[in-house]
Scaffold this active site. Structure first.
Site, PDB file in Angstrom:
ATOM      1  N   CYS A 181      15.548  73.798 -40.641  1.00 49.92           N
ATOM      2  CA  CYS A 181      16.455  73.170 -39.662  1.00 49.92           C
ATOM      3  C   CYS A 181      15.950  73.303 -38.224  1.00 49.92           C
ATOM      4  CB  CYS A 181      17.850  73.759 -39.787  1.00 49.92           C
ATOM      5  SG  CYS A 181      18.574  73.520 -41.415  1.00 49.92           S
TER       6      CYS A 181
ATOM      7  N   HIS B 159      21.663  72.664 -33.138  1.00 50.70           N
ATOM      8  CA  HIS B 159      21.613  72.287 -34.554  1.00 50.70           C
ATOM      9  C   HIS B 159      23.042  72.346 -35.093  1.00 50.70           C
ATOM     10  CE1 HIS B 159      20.869  72.131 -38.733  1.00 50.70           C
ATOM     11  NE2 HIS B 159      21.020  73.425 -38.952  1.00 50.70           N
TER      12      HIS B 159
ATOM     13  N   ASN C  99      25.653  69.216 -42.013  1.00 48.33           N
ATOM     14  CA  ASN C  99      24.360  69.764 -41.594  1.00 48.33           C
ATOM     15  C   ASN C  99      23.247  68.872 -42.146  1.00 48.33           C
ATOM     16  OD1 ASN C  99      21.971  71.189 -41.367  1.00 48.33           O
ATOM     17  ND2 ASN C  99      22.860  73.164 -41.904  1.00 48.33           N
TER      18      ASN C  99
HETATM   19  C1  LIG Z   1      29.005  79.198 -45.865  1.00 48.64           C
HETATM   20  C2  LIG Z   1      30.130  79.574 -44.918  1.00 48.64           C
HETATM   21  C3  LIG Z   1      30.888  78.340 -44.498  1.00 48.64           C
HETATM   22  C4  LIG Z   1      31.094  80.478 -45.673  1.00 48.64           C
HETATM   23  O1  LIG Z   1      32.167  80.810 -44.811  1.00 48.64           O
HETATM   24  P1  LIG Z   1      32.682  82.309 -44.716  1.00 48.64           P
HETATM   25  O2  LIG Z   1      33.830  82.284 -43.803  1.00 48.64           O
HETATM   26  O3  LIG Z   1      31.479  83.143 -44.340  1.00 48.64           O
HETATM   27  O4  LIG Z   1      33.166  82.589 -46.163  1.00 48.64           O
HETATM   28  P2  LIG Z   1      32.652  83.701 -47.194  1.00 48.64           P
HETATM   29  O5  LIG Z   1      31.274  83.353 -47.671  1.00 48.64           O
HETATM   30  O6  LIG Z   1      32.871  85.052 -46.585  1.00 48.64           O
HETATM   31  O7  LIG Z   1      33.661  83.484 -48.361  1.00 48.64           O
HETATM   32  C5  LIG Z   1      35.041  83.758 -48.215  1.00 48.64           C
HETATM   33  C6  LIG Z   1      35.752  83.374 -49.482  1.00 48.64           C
HETATM   34  O8  LIG Z   1      35.788  81.942 -49.591  1.00 48.64           O
HETATM   35  C7  LIG Z   1      35.269  81.550 -50.863  1.00 48.64           C
HETATM   36  N1  LIG Z   1      34.601  80.271 -50.694  1.00 48.64           N
HETATM   37  C8  LIG Z   1      33.286  80.011 -50.475  1.00 48.64           C
HETATM   38  N2  LIG Z   1      33.088  78.686 -50.392  1.00 48.64           N
HETATM   39  C9  LIG Z   1      34.291  78.107 -50.566  1.00 48.64           C
HETATM   40  C10 LIG Z   1      34.742  76.783 -50.586  1.00 48.64           C
HETATM   41  N3  LIG Z   1      33.896  75.742 -50.403  1.00 48.64           N
HETATM   42  N4  LIG Z   1      36.053  76.535 -50.767  1.00 48.64           N
HETATM   43  C11 LIG Z   1      36.919  77.535 -50.945  1.00 48.64           C
HETATM   44  N5  LIG Z   1      36.558  78.825 -50.946  1.00 48.64           N
HETATM   45  C12 LIG Z   1      35.261  79.104 -50.758  1.00 48.64           C
HETATM   46  C13 LIG Z   1      34.323  82.657 -51.257  1.00 48.64           C
HETATM   47  O9  LIG Z   1      34.134  82.681 -52.653  1.00 48.64           O
HETATM   48  C14 LIG Z   1      35.057  83.866 -50.758  1.00 48.64           C
HETATM   49  O10 LIG Z   1      36.057  84.204 -51.673  1.00 48.64           O
HETATM   50  P3  LIG Z   1      36.382  85.747 -52.016  1.00 48.64           P
HETATM   51  O11 LIG Z   1      36.875  86.336 -50.711  1.00 48.64           O
HETATM   52  O12 LIG Z   1      37.420  85.642 -53.061  1.00 48.64           O
HETATM   53  O13 LIG Z   1      35.085  86.343 -52.471  1.00 48.64           O
HETATM   54  C15 LIG Z   1      29.597  80.335 -43.680  1.00 48.64           C
HETATM   55  O14 LIG Z   1      29.153  81.619 -44.037  1.00 48.64           O
HETATM   56  C16 LIG Z   1      28.479  79.609 -43.002  1.00 48.64           C
HETATM   57  O15 LIG Z   1      28.636  78.470 -42.554  1.00 48.64           O
HETATM   58  N6  LIG Z   1      27.338  80.282 -42.853  1.00 48.64           N
HETATM   59  C17 LIG Z   1      26.190  79.680 -42.195  1.00 48.64           C
HETATM   60  C18 LIG Z   1      25.521  78.756 -43.159  1.00 48.64           C
HETATM   61  C19 LIG Z   1      24.557  77.853 -42.479  1.00 48.64           C
HETATM   62  O16 LIG Z   1      24.767  77.441 -41.366  1.00 48.64           O
HETATM   63  N7  LIG Z   1      23.503  77.501 -43.194  1.00 48.64           N
HETATM   64  C20 LIG Z   1      22.530  76.587 -42.733  1.00 48.64           C
HETATM   65  C21 LIG Z   1      21.690  77.188 -41.684  1.00 48.64           C
HETATM   66  S1  LIG Z   1      20.544  76.040 -41.097  1.00 48.64           S
END
Ligand SMILES: CC(C)(COP(=O)(O)OP(=O)(O)OC[C@H]1O[C@@H](n2cnc3c(N)ncnc32)[C@H](O)[C@@H]1OP(=O)(O)O)[C@@H](O)C(=O)NCCC(=O)NCCS
Length: 328
Positions: free
Chosen positions: A112, A251, A281
């Protein structure tokens, strides 16, 4: 020494939309969860048969036209992508032919952050006098490596392409670029199989190892830690501060990452370009797509200072400070 000015910007997005409601049919998720955790409402998905080079060539053709540059006058094409059409030839060579260019062409993979890395390469070539006109394209078809049974990743990504033409200029254009990489974080965002480390086998294919894997929490922490620092460093390299930034063009990975980064930099929301809601993204394409939105909205003015900042797999990160020189 000539400066490298961005003389045009363009983008191209597929027609098909994948909405949060569509994803609710595929995995256990909800529109409310996706919007509140990411800011995303929908993404664009490439049409069957459309590869990264097709999206790249369409964005590139518009950028060329807006620049008023003839294909024969482009000295170099760099395509930043991590979803190439195939292992080889490069997506850049395939896009070069589709656009009728005749120049050298190569791919650059910094995930990215690829667009920022490519801007650094193009700027160095122009400043050194080795090239006068360079096209940089960021293009990705992330849908080709996303596992649509994995709710933690499939909600984030979309397809698209964005392009700029850089040209040697007496006026200052690209003021500074600062890049970084930390390969110790390689396993936070990666595709396990399909490369030389693990060629595709029936077993790893069945296990889903040809799809993107991500530790979302750690990537989030990395982004909000690395981006403010590299942005300030790039600004300092040009003798500027965040007060001088007219537009922060980050980004587009997660609205919460963008908001945290802007807050840590002390840049007001009105000066931050946000395009994630309707495209998700789009990896290497996201920064030029966001920049093109700003341009087409008529909000970009000659003399504006832009901070283009990226982060992604590698881990990689980088910031480019650009003075926009185009008058329209
Ligand atoms: C992926 C992302 C959205 C997850 O959000 P988060 O707030 O960190 O959520 P978590 O991973 O802590 O998960 C929290 C809960 O939601 C759940 N969950 C994950 N994806 C889910 C979805 N699409 N819908 C509903 N629940 C979801 C998880 O299983 C977890 O459940 P649990 O508490 O029972 O274990 C976030 O971490 C993120 O955007 N990270 C950066 C990723 C990124 O930018 N990548 C590209 C870089 S170039």
């Amino acid at each position: 020494m000539p400066s490298a000015a961005l003389i045009s910007v363009a983008s191209w997005l597929p027609e098909a939309r994948l909405t949060n409601a569509d994803l609710e049919q595929l995995v256990d998720t909800s529109d409310e969860w996706i919007r509140s955790r990411t800011g995303i409402a929908e993404r664009r998905i490439a049409a069957p048969g459309d590869a990264t080079s097709d999206l790249a060539a369409r964005a590139g053709a518009i950028a060329l036209d807006r620049a008023g540059v003839q294909p024969a006058d482009v000295d170099l094409l760099i395509v930043a992508t991590s979803t190439p059409d195939m292992v080889f030839p490069s997506t850049a060579c395939l896009a070069q032919a589709k656009m009728g260019l005749t120049c050298p062409a190569y791919d650059l993979n910094a995930a990215c952050t690829g667009f920022i890395y490519a801007i650094e390469m193009a700027t160095a070539m122009i400043e050194s006098g080795r090239a006068r006109t360079i096209m940089v394209i960021g293009a990705d078809v992330l849908s080709s490596i996303v596992d649509y049974t994995d709710r933690s990743t499939c909600i984030l990504f979309g397809d698209g392409a964005g392009a700029v033409v850089l040209q040697a200029s007496e006026e200052p254009g690209v003021l500074s670029v600062h890049l970084g990489a930390d390969g110790t974080g390689a396993d936070l965002l990666y595709v396990p199989a399909g490369g030389s480390a693990a060629p595709v086998t029936p077993e790893n294919l069945a296990a889903g190892d040809t799809y993107l894997k991500m530790n979302g929490n750690e990537v989030f922490k990395f982004a909000v830690r690395a981006i403010p620092g590299v942005t300030k460093q790039a600004l300092a390299d040009s003798g500027l501060t965040t007060d001088d930034v007219d537009w922060l063009v980050p980004h587009q990975a997660n609205q919460r990452i963008t908001d945290t980064v802007a807050q840590r930099l002390g840049i007001a929301h009105e000066r931050v370009v946000c395009r994630i809601e309707d495209i998700g993204n789009t990896s290497a394409a996201s920064i030029p797509i966001a920049l093109d939105s700003l341009y087409r909205d008529g909000r970009l003015r000659a003399g504006n200072i832009l901070a283009l900042v990226g982060f992604g797999a590698g881990l990689t990160y980088g910031a480019a400070i650009v003075r926009w020189t185009r008058e329209d």
